[in-house]
Write a protein that holds these residues in place. Structure first.
Motif, PDB file in Angstrom:
ATOM      1  N   ALA A   1      32.148  68.270  51.237  1.00  0.00           N
ATOM      2  CA  ALA A   1      33.323  68.761  50.503  1.00  0.00           C
ATOM      3  C   ALA A   1      32.930  69.876  49.537  1.00  0.00           C
ATOM      4  O   ALA A   1      33.632  70.897  49.422  1.00  0.00           O
ATOM      5  CB  ALA A   1      33.987  67.616  49.748  1.00  0.00           C
ATOM      6  N   GLY A   2      31.813  69.696  48.834  1.00  0.00           N
ATOM      7  CA  GLY A   2      31.356  70.728  47.910  1.00  0.00           C
ATOM      8  C   GLY A   2      30.961  72.003  48.618  1.00  0.00           C
ATOM      9  O   GLY A   2      31.264  73.114  48.156  1.00  0.00           O
ATOM     10  N   PHE A   3      30.287  71.865  49.757  1.00  0.00           N
ATOM     11  CA  PHE A   3      29.878  73.045  50.522  1.00  0.00           C
ATOM     12  C   PHE A   3      31.092  73.825  51.016  1.00  0.00           C
ATOM     13  O   PHE A   3      31.141  75.058  50.898  1.00  0.00           O
ATOM     14  CB  PHE A   3      29.009  72.626  51.707  1.00  0.00           C
ATOM     15  CG  PHE A   3      28.800  73.726  52.707  1.00  0.00           C
ATOM     16  CD1 PHE A   3      27.937  74.776  52.436  1.00  0.00           C
ATOM     17  CD2 PHE A   3      29.487  73.722  53.917  1.00  0.00           C
ATOM     18  CE1 PHE A   3      27.755  75.805  53.354  1.00  0.00           C
ATOM     19  CE2 PHE A   3      29.313  74.741  54.837  1.00  0.00           C
ATOM     20  CZ  PHE A   3      28.441  75.787  54.556  1.00  0.00           C
ATOM     21  N   VAL A   4      32.073  73.119  51.578  1.00  0.00           N
ATOM     22  CA  VAL A   4      33.264  73.786  52.111  1.00  0.00           C
ATOM     23  C   VAL A   4      33.998  74.546  51.006  1.00  0.00           C
ATOM     24  O   VAL A   4      34.435  75.689  51.195  1.00  0.00           O
ATOM     25  CB  VAL A   4      34.197  72.766  52.792  1.00  0.00           C
ATOM     26  CG1 VAL A   4      35.555  73.390  53.102  1.00  0.00           C
ATOM     27  CG2 VAL A   4      33.556  72.238  54.069  1.00  0.00           C
TER      28      VAL A   4
ATOM     29  N   VAL B   1      34.559  78.608  51.016  1.00  0.00           N
ATOM     30  CA  VAL B   1      35.882  79.231  50.926  1.00  0.00           C
ATOM     31  C   VAL B   1      35.946  80.180  49.734  1.00  0.00           C
ATOM     32  O   VAL B   1      36.499  81.287  49.823  1.00  0.00           O
ATOM     33  CB  VAL B   1      36.972  78.144  50.824  1.00  0.00           C
ATOM     34  CG1 VAL B   1      38.331  78.768  50.504  1.00  0.00           C
ATOM     35  CG2 VAL B   1      37.048  77.349  52.123  1.00  0.00           C
ATOM     36  N   ASP B   2      35.367  79.776  48.605  1.00  0.00           N
ATOM     37  CA  ASP B   2      35.370  80.630  47.414  1.00  0.00           C
ATOM     38  C   ASP B   2      34.649  81.950  47.662  1.00  0.00           C
ATOM     39  O   ASP B   2      34.954  82.970  47.027  1.00  0.00           O
ATOM     40  CB  ASP B   2      34.710  79.906  46.239  1.00  0.00           C
ATOM     41  CG  ASP B   2      35.545  78.740  45.727  1.00  0.00           C
ATOM     42  OD1 ASP B   2      36.745  78.678  46.065  1.00  0.00           O
ATOM     43  OD2 ASP B   2      34.990  77.890  45.003  1.00  0.00           O
ATOM     44  N   LEU B   3      33.687  81.943  48.592  1.00  0.00           N
ATOM     45  CA  LEU B   3      32.924  83.151  48.903  1.00  0.00           C
ATOM     46  C   LEU B   3      33.523  83.929  50.073  1.00  0.00           C
ATOM     47  O   LEU B   3      32.908  84.870  50.577  1.00  0.00           O
ATOM     48  CB  LEU B   3      31.470  82.782  49.218  1.00  0.00           C
ATOM     49  CG  LEU B   3      30.654  82.235  48.037  1.00  0.00           C
ATOM     50  CD1 LEU B   3      29.295  81.749  48.507  1.00  0.00           C
ATOM     51  CD2 LEU B   3      30.498  83.300  46.957  1.00  0.00           C
ATOM     52  N   GLY B   4      34.716  83.526  50.513  1.00  0.00           N
ATOM     53  CA  GLY B   4      35.401  84.257  51.566  1.00  0.00           C
ATOM     54  C   GLY B   4      35.174  83.723  52.965  1.00  0.00           C
ATOM     55  O   GLY B   4      35.660  84.306  53.938  1.00  0.00           O
ATOM     56  N   GLY B   5      34.455  82.616  53.099  1.00  0.00           N
ATOM     57  CA  GLY B   5      34.228  82.031  54.413  1.00  0.00           C
ATOM     58  C   GLY B   5      35.300  81.026  54.774  1.00  0.00           C
ATOM     59  O   GLY B   5      36.262  80.820  54.031  1.00  0.00           O
ATOM     60  N   GLU B   6      35.127  80.373  55.908  1.00  0.00           N
ATOM     61  CA  GLU B   6      36.078  79.351  56.316  1.00  0.00           C
ATOM     62  C   GLU B   6      35.353  78.233  57.051  1.00  0.00           C
ATOM     63  O   GLU B   6      34.357  78.468  57.742  1.00  0.00           O
ATOM     64  CB  GLU B   6      37.164  79.940  57.221  1.00  0.00           C
ATOM     65  CG  GLU B   6      36.650  80.522  58.524  1.00  0.00           C
ATOM     66  CD  GLU B   6      37.777  80.995  59.429  1.00  0.00           C
ATOM     67  OE1 GLU B   6      38.697  80.189  59.688  1.00  0.00           O
ATOM     68  OE2 GLU B   6      37.724  82.158  59.872  1.00  0.00           O
ATOM     69  N   PRO B   7      35.823  76.993  56.897  1.00  0.00           N
ATOM     70  CA  PRO B   7      35.190  75.885  57.613  1.00  0.00           C
ATOM     71  C   PRO B   7      35.550  75.918  59.085  1.00  0.00           C
ATOM     72  O   PRO B   7      36.671  76.267  59.463  1.00  0.00           O
ATOM     73  CB  PRO B   7      35.776  74.647  56.924  1.00  0.00           C
ATOM     74  CG  PRO B   7      37.097  75.107  56.388  1.00  0.00           C
ATOM     75  CD  PRO B   7      36.916  76.554  56.017  1.00  0.00           C
TER      76      PRO B   7
END
Length: 268
Positions: free
Chosen positions: A204-207, A211-217
């Motif tokens: 959960a923390g990694f996801v 997302v905060d860095l512009g990525g997506e799970p």
């Protein structure tokens, strides 16, 4: 709390912040931090002791399959207390015991042992586990220092008022891994979690950081003790068929079977 305040007074907030705050950013490696913290506990107690011997009972939680960690913690306390805090009248003992044939310490066994044998302890060291420490928390009201539990949930002082740790939580670890993914351009990352306290909170923390860095799970899967080899193979096939070539997994198992399957399956 008063313990952290006193440590801050002794070391100008340096080591105190590493114990009490998840925001701590270490500027240099501090080996054997547990040893140093334990010696500081003795030093802090001496501040109010004047020249009289201060009786202190330190209880170390004993864990099946991790007994070496318990032995090291006990040795650290005894050795540094004797050399750096000679006015302490220190006694140490284990809370918990080996169970013949058992592979892991259960939370119920450890809690039962603490209720019977640990309520008179002045200081509790352990459990060294993100699975066991939350269970032990409701019955601990002493100074408590853990040497390796990393779950971010343990940071909440309203739920774990006596808990302190000497190592960073998963908050720092997941932020670093997400930053690494962003640095390499891995904008979509699959995740695999062992379905327990540390596995779920770490993913959960990694996801969130990703997302905060512009990525997506990407594809998110989980395993548990009942998962079979066939289940693992199906998961690996699902990852291979996904549009992401990166998998981040979190597990408390020292030799997760799905890691072995990933290594021998070129498709993943």
């Amino acid at each position: 709390n008063s313990f952290c305040t006193l440590l801050g007074w002794l070391l100008a907030q340096h080591i105190s912040s590493s114990v009490c705050n998840d925001d701590f950013q270490p500027r240099r490696e501090m080996p054997h931090t547990l040893i140093k913290i334990c010696s500081l506990v003795g030093t802090a107690l001496l501040v109010t002791a004047a020249s009289a011997l201060v009786p202190v009972e330190v209880c170390v939680t004993s864990r099946i399959a991790r007994e070496a960690n318990s032995q090291h913690a006990r040795f650290a306390v005894e050795y540094y207390a004797a050399s750096e805090a000679p006015l302490l009248s220190l006694t140490t003992r284990y809370i918990g015991r080996f169970v013949p044939g058992a592979s892991r310490t259960t939370a119920n066994d450890l809690a039962k042992s603490f209720i019977i044998n640990g309520t008179t302890c002045d200081v509790v060291i352990g459990t060294g586990s993100s699975l066991l420490s939350p269970v032990l928390s409701p019955i601990v009201d002493q100074l408590w220092i853990d040497y390796s539990a990393t779950s971010s949930r343990l940071t909440d002082p309203s739920l774990f008022p006596f808990f302190n740790r000497v190592n960073p939580s998963t908050v720092q670890g997941t932020a670093a891994i997400a930053a690494l993914a962003a640095r390499f351009g891995w904008t979509k990352v699959n995740t695999l979690a062992y379905n327990d306290e540390i596995g779920v909170t770490t993913i959960a923390g990694f996801v969130q950081n990703l997302v905060d860095l512009g990525g997506e799970p990407g594809l998110s899967l989980s395993v548990d003790p009942t998962s079979s080899k066939a289940d693992f193979i199906r998961m690996m096939d699902a990852f291979a068929a996904s549009d992401s070539r990166v998998v981040f997994f979190s597990s408390t198992l020292e030799q997760p079977p799905f890691v072995w399957l990933m290594e021998i399956n070129p498709a993943t």
